[in-house]
Design a protein around this motif. Structure first.
Motif, PDB file in Angstrom:
ATOM      1  N   ARG A 108      18.666  -3.598  46.436  1.00 22.45           N
ATOM      2  CA  ARG A 108      19.364  -3.998  47.654  1.00 22.45           C
ATOM      3  C   ARG A 108      20.553  -3.093  47.914  1.00 22.45           C
ATOM      4  NH1 ARG A 108      21.497  -9.777  47.091  1.00 22.45           N
ATOM      5  NH2 ARG A 108      22.090  -9.011  45.037  1.00 22.45           N
ATOM      6  N   ASN A 109      20.996  -3.103  49.155  1.00 30.46           N
ATOM      7  CA  ASN A 109      22.218  -2.406  49.528  1.00 30.46           C
ATOM      8  C   ASN A 109      22.784  -3.098  50.771  1.00 30.46           C
ATOM      9  OD1 ASN A 109      24.315  -0.608  49.478  1.00 30.46           O
ATOM     10  ND2 ASN A 109      23.100   1.209  49.955  1.00 30.46           N
ATOM     11  N   TRP A 147      17.923   4.243  54.014  1.00 29.44           N
ATOM     12  CA  TRP A 147      18.255   4.214  52.577  1.00 29.44           C
ATOM     13  C   TRP A 147      17.128   3.616  51.750  1.00 29.44           C
ATOM     14  CZ3 TRP A 147      18.503  -0.126  49.491  1.00 29.44           C
ATOM     15  CH2 TRP A 147      18.925   0.093  48.167  1.00 29.44           C
ATOM     16  N   LEU A 148      16.582   2.481  52.198  1.00 30.23           N
ATOM     17  CA  LEU A 148      15.530   1.831  51.418  1.00 30.23           C
ATOM     18  C   LEU A 148      14.271   2.691  51.362  1.00 30.23           C
ATOM     19  CD1 LEU A 148      14.588  -0.607  49.813  1.00 30.23           C
ATOM     20  CD2 LEU A 148      13.850  -1.668  51.957  1.00 30.23           C
ATOM     21  N   ARG A 162       8.292  -8.056  50.490  1.00 31.87           N
ATOM     22  CA  ARG A 162       8.362  -6.940  51.439  1.00 31.87           C
ATOM     23  C   ARG A 162       9.806  -6.717  51.883  1.00 31.87           C
ATOM     24  NH1 ARG A 162       2.876  -5.010  52.386  1.00 31.87           N
ATOM     25  NH2 ARG A 162       1.656  -6.470  51.130  1.00 31.87           N
ATOM     26  N   PRO A 163      10.114  -5.533  52.407  1.00 32.36           N
ATOM     27  CA  PRO A 163      11.483  -5.264  52.858  1.00 32.36           C
ATOM     28  C   PRO A 163      11.996  -6.348  53.800  1.00 32.36           C
ATOM     29  CG  PRO A 163      10.218  -3.253  52.859  1.00 32.36           C
ATOM     30  CD  PRO A 163       9.249  -4.360  52.551  1.00 32.36           C
ATOM     31  N   ALA A 177      14.310  -5.229  48.876  1.00 28.72           N
ATOM     32  CA  ALA A 177      12.888  -5.459  48.651  1.00 28.72           C
ATOM     33  C   ALA A 177      12.668  -5.624  47.156  1.00 28.72           C
ATOM     34  CB  ALA A 177      12.049  -4.300  49.189  1.00 28.72           C
ATOM     35  N   ILE A 178      11.572  -6.270  46.820  1.00 29.39           N
ATOM     36  CA  ILE A 178      11.136  -6.373  45.427  1.00 29.39           C
ATOM     37  C   ILE A 178       9.816  -5.626  45.324  1.00 29.39           C
ATOM     38  CG2 ILE A 178      10.441  -7.929  43.569  1.00 29.39           C
ATOM     39  CD1 ILE A 178      12.224 -10.066  44.773  1.00 29.39           C
ATOM     40  N   PHE A 179       9.783  -4.631  44.475  1.00 26.97           N
ATOM     41  CA  PHE A 179       8.596  -3.784  44.372  1.00 26.97           C
ATOM     42  C   PHE A 179       8.533  -3.154  42.989  1.00 26.97           C
ATOM     43  CE2 PHE A 179      12.089  -1.148  45.757  1.00 26.97           C
ATOM     44  CZ  PHE A 179      11.960   0.008  44.994  1.00 26.97           C
TER      45      PHE A 179
END
Length: 365
Positions: free
Chosen positions: A133-134, A162-163, A319-320, A339-341
């Motif tokens: 995260r940011n 960024w992501l 997902r984002p 996101a979680i990946f």
């Protein structure tokens, strides 16, 4: 003491831009200005504040997730296979398996098969999810007022970029982590023996393809409209070397007669550098590089990537997603994305399933 507290509150509100009467009323009611945290501040006189000669900001060009073109969901005929088992379920690790081909001879004619059965060989690997995260927090309405550009829109845009770039960088790093098979340009057998003249040539691509086909286990190409294709990702400097080296005339001729124009709209060919002998070539500046190879530790090098079917596995856990939060009675805004990946290069029995590293020198342009 009460008078001193009152004065501190009043002057605090005045410093934040409150009208004198409003500052007195707020201080008298016992309200003090809220402070703390790290804000993105555009102060009076800032270079990006509105001035006669500048009324808008240039937005950096968005770079979408580069690796997306090589990812297909639940499709073994892909460079990177996407797993979605944990997209909406609990858990942070996905186990996946690979069954190797049978290698026995079987029996012929009327020979007895019973008692000569062959055991299945199945290997497993895992991909572990991470959360990334940011966020950006704005200073407040007055700061927003000082710029002609929309600070909130800019914050959201920068977080999105960024992501995407974080995911790209993550895959580039993990894909080239401790490759089990590496080929070297020229006559080199290690990065320490590479010379500055050991640049990438079409012949080196041919050699790598031959190695992939003869490997045990074999690295299988993806199938695309009847063609079998590998993917090679070169560093930008190496792509330059391919174009200008002594074989550049041969390279240009092959591109003219490669017969792949009808495939240029396909995701694997989209934006490609060219085609050579069964491999689609791409270039990207994030391919890992070095500046200390060679016997004198002074050769600029690149860890170019040769990719085959099921070279890696990407997994979504969530997902984002973007969030907006208000602070200080709605006067300040904060924006976040996350996101979680997870991603892993597919490795079975300590051998990369679809990856070969191509180590070359590079001309630092």
């Amino acid at each position: 003491m009460a008078t001193l507290t009152f004065l501190r509150r009043m002057f605090g509100w005045l410093l934040l831009g409150a009208w004198p009467l409003a500052a007195v009323r707020l201080a008298w009611a016992g309200w003090g200005p809220i402070t703390g945290g790290v804000d993105t501040e555009v102060a009076a006189g800032d270079a990006s504040a509105v001035q006669v000669w500048a009324s808008k900001i240039w937005y950096e060009a968005r770079r979408e997730i580069y690796w997306a073109k090589f990812v297909k969901e639940r499709d073994p005929n892909s460079i990177i296979e996407s797993k979605t088992e944990l997209d909406k379920k609990p858990g942070d690790i996905i186990n996946f398996n690979l069954g190797r081909k049978l290698t026995g001879q079987g029996v012929r004619n009327d020979a007895t098969l019973e008692g000569s059965e062959e055991a299945l060989t199945v290997y497993s690997d895992t991909v572990t999810l991470i959360q990334q995260r940011n966020a950006v927090r704005m200073a407040g309405r007055m700061s927003d007022k000082r710029t002609a550009y929309d600070q909130h829109k800019l914050a959201k845009d920068r977080l999105s970029v960024w992501l995407a770039e974080y995911i790209d960088d993550y895959i580039f790093t993990e894909m080239d982590s401790s490759p089990s098979t590496v080929v070297f340009a020229g006559t080199a057998t290690s990065t320490a023996t590479l010379a500055a003249t050991d640049l990438l040539t079409p012949a080196l691509i041919d050699r790598t393809i031959a190695k992939a086909k003869k490997a045990a286990p074999k690295l299988h190409p993806v199938k695309l409209d009847g063609r079998e294709l590998y993917v090679v990702i070169l560093h930008t400097d190496v792509a330059y070397d391919v174009k200008i080296n002594a074989n550049s005339g041969v390279w240009q001729t092959v591109q003219q007669y490669a017969g792949v124009r009808d495939l240029m709209q396909n995701r694997i060919f989209a934006g490609s550098l060219g085609y050579w002998g069964g491999a689609v070539l791409h270039e990207h500046e994030k391919v890992p590089t070095a500046i200390n190879w060679g016997s004198g530790s002074n050769v600029n090098g690149a860890s170019n990537m040769f990719l085959a079917k099921q070279a890696g596995v990407f997994a979504w856990g969530a997902r984002p997603e973007a969030w907006e939060q208000r602070f200080d009675y709605g006067a300040k805004s904060g924006f976040a994305i996350g996101a979680i990946f997870g991603f892993t290069k597919a490795v079975f029995n300590s051998v990369d399933n679809g990856y070969i590293g191509i180590r070359t020198a590079r001309t630092s342009t």
